[in-house]
Write an enzyme that holds these catalytic residues in place. Sequence first.
Site, PDB file in Angstrom:
ATOM      1  N   PRO A 105       1.808  -2.815  -4.479  1.00  0.00           N
ATOM      2  CA  PRO A 105       3.100  -2.121  -4.661  1.00  0.00           C
ATOM      3  C   PRO A 105       3.460  -1.311  -3.418  1.00  0.00           C
ATOM      4  O   PRO A 105       2.618  -0.632  -2.849  1.00  0.00           O
ATOM      5  CB  PRO A 105       2.845  -1.185  -5.841  1.00  0.00           C
ATOM      6  CG  PRO A 105       1.572  -1.629  -6.467  1.00  0.00           C
ATOM      7  CD  PRO A 105       0.783  -2.325  -5.395  1.00  0.00           C
ATOM      8  N   GLU A 106       4.708  -1.434  -2.983  1.00  0.00           N
ATOM      9  CA  GLU A 106       5.204  -0.633  -1.870  1.00  0.00           C
ATOM     10  C   GLU A 106       6.234   0.357  -2.418  1.00  0.00           C
ATOM     11  O   GLU A 106       6.442   0.444  -3.624  1.00  0.00           O
ATOM     12  CB  GLU A 106       5.795  -1.551  -0.796  1.00  0.00           C
ATOM     13  CG  GLU A 106       4.726  -2.460  -0.182  1.00  0.00           C
ATOM     14  CD  GLU A 106       5.181  -3.184   1.077  1.00  0.00           C
ATOM     15  OE1 GLU A 106       6.213  -2.796   1.655  1.00  0.00           O
ATOM     16  OE2 GLU A 106       4.498  -4.128   1.483  1.00  0.00           O
ATOM     17  N   LYS A 149       3.697   6.330  -1.399  1.00  0.00           N
ATOM     18  CA  LYS A 149       3.204   5.584  -2.551  1.00  0.00           C
ATOM     19  C   LYS A 149       2.397   6.463  -3.514  1.00  0.00           C
ATOM     20  O   LYS A 149       1.799   5.973  -4.453  1.00  0.00           O
ATOM     21  CB  LYS A 149       2.379   4.386  -2.079  1.00  0.00           C
ATOM     22  CG  LYS A 149       3.260   3.390  -1.302  1.00  0.00           C
ATOM     23  CD  LYS A 149       2.615   2.046  -1.144  1.00  0.00           C
ATOM     24  CE  LYS A 149       1.689   2.016   0.039  1.00  0.00           C
ATOM     25  NZ  LYS A 149       1.084   0.683   0.215  1.00  0.00           N
ATOM     26  N   ARG A 205      -4.617  -8.118   7.357  1.00  0.00           N
ATOM     27  CA  ARG A 205      -3.570  -8.877   6.679  1.00  0.00           C
ATOM     28  C   ARG A 205      -2.864  -9.799   7.673  1.00  0.00           C
ATOM     29  O   ARG A 205      -3.481 -10.239   8.623  1.00  0.00           O
ATOM     30  CB  ARG A 205      -2.595  -7.903   5.996  1.00  0.00           C
ATOM     31  CG  ARG A 205      -3.265  -7.211   4.804  1.00  0.00           C
ATOM     32  CD  ARG A 205      -2.348  -6.237   4.132  1.00  0.00           C
ATOM     33  NE  ARG A 205      -2.253  -4.986   4.864  1.00  0.00           N
ATOM     34  CZ  ARG A 205      -1.426  -3.989   4.532  1.00  0.00           C
ATOM     35  NH1 ARG A 205      -0.642  -4.108   3.512  1.00  0.00           N
ATOM     36  NH2 ARG A 205      -1.401  -2.876   5.224  1.00  0.00           N
TER      37      ARG A 205
END
Length: 277
Positions: free
Chosen positions: A2-3, A58, A267
């Site tokens: 989730p961003e 976040k 990533r």
Amino acid sequence: MPELPEVETVRAQLSSKIRGKKIKSAQKFHPRTMNPRTEHNLDAVIGAQIIEVRRRGKYMWFELNRPFALVAHLGMSGQFYVQPVKDPRQKHLRGLFELKTATSSPISLRFLDQRTFGWLSVEQLHDGIPTSALHIAPDQFDSRFNAQAVIENYRRRRIQIKTALLNQEIMSGVGNIYADEALWKAKIKPTKLTNKLSEKELQKILAATKAVMSAALKAGGTSFDTQYRNVNGESGYFERRLRVYGRDGLACVRCRTKIKKIAFANRHSHFCPKCQR
Ligand SMILES: [Zn+2]
């Protein structure tokens, strides 16, 4: 993962559903539910009233009528559900709160997390910010955000622009997906060094991160994997509008060149080798 748009979607929904309610009970079901840096036991929130649900980057927290808050980080796969107390307990249930209201029957607030990188904690507030979020800079939707200071900070450094965008201590909220999308929109290569970018280019990048996240917020977030669901168990729709993230090997929608995927930290970065310079 989730961003900001996903966390903000969850925050807004939780706020409308549980603001004003009182916490009747609090339970945890996994040794990693509580962050080891918690400053109080989970029991401390019992009896408190939820004043508001807040967020910085976040990090999300439930502001209580106490000097401390219940803090939550969704990690990779954390989710919150608000549902009837009697509903069966889910397999990945990590935290369960029974909330009571003056007028209706009690409801439960549930924290689920399959991959257990998310956590809860009970922390003191400092000027309204919990201890663990103190190092997090305001995001572009925060009234305390200062775009000029962020641009000057980037220009003083000699790091890749994507690394800079992901540094939550300079500006928070931008994660891997939206960094790729924003850099594609601004036509800047993710590996470009910040000291080689002009003030105008950096302004363009910040406008792009804000535009991309605003669009995602309107769509209720991106369900880039099956982990993300909002409070109603629905996935977001923004993934249909991703222009570059996850599109490696496909044609750039602007120039038809094949989108490239390169390793970035642990990533990947996705970019168009032709229109991002
Ligand atoms: Zn292109």
